[in-house]
Write a protein that holds these residues in place. Structure first.
Motif, PDB file in Angstrom:
ATOM      1  N   ASN A  95       0.828  -1.216   0.000  1.00  0.00           N
ATOM      2  CA  ASN A  95       0.000   0.000   0.000  1.00  0.00           C
ATOM      3  C   ASN A  95       0.856   1.258   0.000  1.00  0.00           C
ATOM      4  O   ASN A  95       0.547   2.229  -0.694  1.00  0.00           O
ATOM      5  N   ALA A  96       1.931   1.266   0.792  1.00  0.00           N
ATOM      6  CA  ALA A  96       2.798   2.442   0.861  1.00  0.00           C
ATOM      7  C   ALA A  96       3.519   2.692  -0.463  1.00  0.00           C
ATOM      8  O   ALA A  96       3.615   3.834  -0.921  1.00  0.00           O
ATOM      9  N   VAL A  97       4.019   1.638  -1.078  1.00  0.00           N
ATOM     10  CA  VAL A  97       4.722   1.788  -2.360  1.00  0.00           C
ATOM     11  C   VAL A  97       3.745   2.264  -3.434  1.00  0.00           C
ATOM     12  O   VAL A  97       4.061   3.160  -4.218  1.00  0.00           O
ATOM     13  N   ASP A  98       2.562   1.683  -3.468  1.00  0.00           N
ATOM     14  CA  ASP A  98       1.561   2.099  -4.448  1.00  0.00           C
ATOM     15  C   ASP A  98       1.163   3.561  -4.242  1.00  0.00           C
ATOM     16  O   ASP A  98       1.077   4.335  -5.195  1.00  0.00           O
ATOM     17  N   ALA A  99       0.949   3.950  -2.991  1.00  0.00           N
ATOM     18  CA  ALA A  99       0.530   5.327  -2.700  1.00  0.00           C
ATOM     19  C   ALA A  99       1.622   6.342  -3.021  1.00  0.00           C
ATOM     20  O   ALA A  99       1.336   7.422  -3.549  1.00  0.00           O
ATOM     21  N   GLN A 100       2.871   6.016  -2.716  1.00  0.00           N
ATOM     22  CA  GLN A 100       3.948   6.991  -2.875  1.00  0.00           C
ATOM     23  C   GLN A 100       4.557   6.983  -4.280  1.00  0.00           C
ATOM     24  O   GLN A 100       4.847   8.033  -4.838  1.00  0.00           O
ATOM     25  N   ILE A 101       4.759   5.782  -4.844  1.00  0.00           N
ATOM     26  CA  ILE A 101       5.447   5.694  -6.137  1.00  0.00           C
ATOM     27  C   ILE A 101       4.469   5.419  -7.273  1.00  0.00           C
ATOM     28  O   ILE A 101       4.707   5.821  -8.401  1.00  0.00           O
ATOM     29  N   GLY A 102       3.370   4.731  -6.963  1.00  0.00           N
ATOM     30  CA  GLY A 102       2.398   4.413  -8.001  1.00  0.00           C
ATOM     31  C   GLY A 102       2.798   3.212  -8.837  1.00  0.00           C
ATOM     32  O   GLY A 102       2.356   3.078  -9.976  1.00  0.00           O
ATOM     33  N   ILE A 103       3.619   2.349  -8.279  1.00  0.00           N
ATOM     34  CA  ILE A 103       4.100   1.162  -8.983  1.00  0.00           C
ATOM     35  C   ILE A 103       3.586  -0.078  -8.261  1.00  0.00           C
ATOM     36  O   ILE A 103       3.604  -0.148  -7.030  1.00  0.00           O
ATOM     37  N   ARG A 104       3.159  -1.067  -9.028  1.00  0.00           N
ATOM     38  CA  ARG A 104       2.679  -2.328  -8.454  1.00  0.00           C
ATOM     39  C   ARG A 104       3.851  -3.132  -7.894  1.00  0.00           C
ATOM     40  O   ARG A 104       4.954  -3.123  -8.443  1.00  0.00           O
ATOM     41  N   VAL A 105       3.596  -3.795  -6.785  1.00  0.00           N
ATOM     42  CA  VAL A 105       4.589  -4.676  -6.168  1.00  0.00           C
ATOM     43  C   VAL A 105       4.159  -6.108  -6.466  1.00  0.00           C
ATOM     44  O   VAL A 105       3.052  -6.514  -6.094  1.00  0.00           O
ATOM     45  N   SER A 106       5.013  -6.864  -7.156  1.00  0.00           N
ATOM     46  CA  SER A 106       4.629  -8.225  -7.530  1.00  0.00           C
ATOM     47  C   SER A 106       4.910  -9.232  -6.422  1.00  0.00           C
ATOM     48  O   SER A 106       4.207 -10.232  -6.303  1.00  0.00           O
ATOM     49  N   SER A 107       5.934  -8.987  -5.607  1.00  0.00           N
ATOM     50  CA  SER A 107       6.193  -9.883  -4.477  1.00  0.00           C
ATOM     51  C   SER A 107       6.959  -9.151  -3.380  1.00  0.00           C
ATOM     52  O   SER A 107       7.754  -8.254  -3.650  1.00  0.00           O
ATOM     53  N   ILE A 108       6.664  -9.566  -2.155  1.00  0.00           N
ATOM     54  CA  ILE A 108       7.356  -9.022  -0.989  1.00  0.00           C
ATOM     55  C   ILE A 108       7.741 -10.200  -0.106  1.00  0.00           C
ATOM     56  O   ILE A 108       6.879 -10.890   0.431  1.00  0.00           O
ATOM     57  N   ASP A 109       9.032 -10.446  -0.009  1.00  0.00           N
ATOM     58  CA  ASP A 109       9.538 -11.486   0.878  1.00  0.00           C
ATOM     59  C   ASP A 109       9.853 -10.845   2.222  1.00  0.00           C
ATOM     60  O   ASP A 109      10.578  -9.848   2.283  1.00  0.00           O
ATOM     61  N   VAL A 110       9.299 -11.408   3.276  1.00  0.00           N
ATOM     62  CA  VAL A 110       9.538 -10.913   4.628  1.00  0.00           C
ATOM     63  C   VAL A 110      10.456 -11.905   5.327  1.00  0.00           C
ATOM     64  O   VAL A 110      10.121 -13.081   5.461  1.00  0.00           O
ATOM     65  N   CYS A 111      11.621 -11.436   5.745  1.00  0.00           N
ATOM     66  CA  CYS A 111      12.592 -12.272   6.444  1.00  0.00           C
ATOM     67  C   CYS A 111      12.679 -11.811   7.891  1.00  0.00           C
ATOM     68  O   CYS A 111      12.945 -10.637   8.149  1.00  0.00           O
ATOM     69  N   ILE A 112      12.433 -12.714   8.796  1.00  0.00           N
ATOM     70  CA  ILE A 112      12.528 -12.389  10.221  1.00  0.00           C
ATOM     71  C   ILE A 112      13.915 -12.810  10.672  1.00  0.00           C
ATOM     72  O   ILE A 112      14.207 -13.995  10.808  1.00  0.00           O
ATOM     73  N   ASP A 113      14.780 -11.824  10.856  1.00  0.00           N
ATOM     74  CA  ASP A 113      16.192 -12.076  11.138  1.00  0.00           C
ATOM     75  C   ASP A 113      16.548 -12.032  12.612  1.00  0.00           C
ATOM     76  O   ASP A 113      17.632 -12.458  12.992  1.00  0.00           O
ATOM     77  N   GLU A 114      15.655 -11.481  13.422  1.00  0.00           N
ATOM     78  CA  GLU A 114      15.941 -11.406  14.851  1.00  0.00           C
ATOM     79  C   GLU A 114      14.629 -11.349  15.626  1.00  0.00           C
ATOM     80  O   GLU A 114      13.654 -10.775  15.162  1.00  0.00           O
ATOM     81  N   LEU A 115      14.637 -11.960  16.805  1.00  0.00           N
ATOM     82  CA  LEU A 115      13.469 -12.009  17.660  1.00  0.00           C
ATOM     83  C   LEU A 115      13.821 -11.403  19.013  1.00  0.00           C
ATOM     84  O   LEU A 115      14.846 -11.741  19.596  1.00  0.00           O
ATOM     85  N   ILE A 116      12.979 -10.499  19.505  1.00  0.00           N
ATOM     86  CA  ILE A 116      13.210  -9.865  20.799  1.00  0.00           C
ATOM     87  C   ILE A 116      12.230 -10.455  21.814  1.00  0.00           C
ATOM     88  O   ILE A 116      11.015 -10.428  21.605  1.00  0.00           O
ATOM     89  N   PHE A 117      12.778 -10.986  22.874  1.00  0.00           N
ATOM     90  CA  PHE A 117      11.976 -11.574  23.945  1.00  0.00           C
ATOM     91  C   PHE A 117      11.726 -10.525  25.025  1.00  0.00           C
ATOM     92  O   PHE A 117      12.599  -9.680  25.287  1.00  0.00           O
ATOM     93  N   PRO A 118      10.569 -10.586  25.686  1.00  0.00           N
ATOM     94  CA  PRO A 118      10.291  -9.627  26.760  1.00  0.00           C
ATOM     95  C   PRO A 118      11.189  -9.913  27.966  1.00  0.00           C
ATOM     96  O   PRO A 118      11.574 -11.049  28.209  1.00  0.00           O
TER      97      PRO A 118
END
Length: 120
Positions: A95-118
């Motif tokens: 949504n942010a990329v579409d709103a700001q740049i106006g370009i479609r995003v075909s894929s978004i890979d989300v990598c969780i590289d670190e976890l914070i414990f309480p």
């Protein structure tokens, strides 16, 4: 390697795309930070000689159909289901990329590289 992506006849800096993606992802509940972009973490790494992340927190490229392919690396809080969190990050980033740049995003890979414990 150029720091600019050519998309649909315009040039957009990869840094600009990284800022848009990072800002959108950090607004999602459960995301602590974009991996490797925490100033305090960077100072600690520098002072303790711990290695800093060698990968970019946000990577992007242009697909053949002039859409964006994005990978974002995150630090997340414990207690948020990864699949739900990743889906929310994908939606916010697209949504942010579409709103700001106006370009479609075909894929978004989300990598969780670190976890914070309480703290207990």
């Amino acid at each position: 390697m150029s720091n600019e992506l050519r998309i649909a006849g315009m040039g957009v800096s990869k840094n600009v795309i990284s800022q848009i993606v990072g800002t959108a992802a950090e607004k999602v509940e459960g995301v602590a930070a974009i991996y490797g972009q925490d100033i305090a973490r960077g100072l600690i790494a520098m002072l303790t000689s711990k290695p800093q992340p060698t990968t970019n927190a946000v990577e992007c490229s242009v697909a053949d159909d002039d859409s964006l392919v994005i990978t974002v690396r995150l630090v997340v809080f414990f207690g948020y289901p990864f699949t739900k969190l990743a889906a929310e990050v994908r939606s916010a980033v697209a949504n942010a990329v579409d709103a700001q740049i106006g370009i479609r995003v075909s894929s978004i890979d989300v990598c969780i590289d670190e976890l914070i414990f309480p703290k207990e």
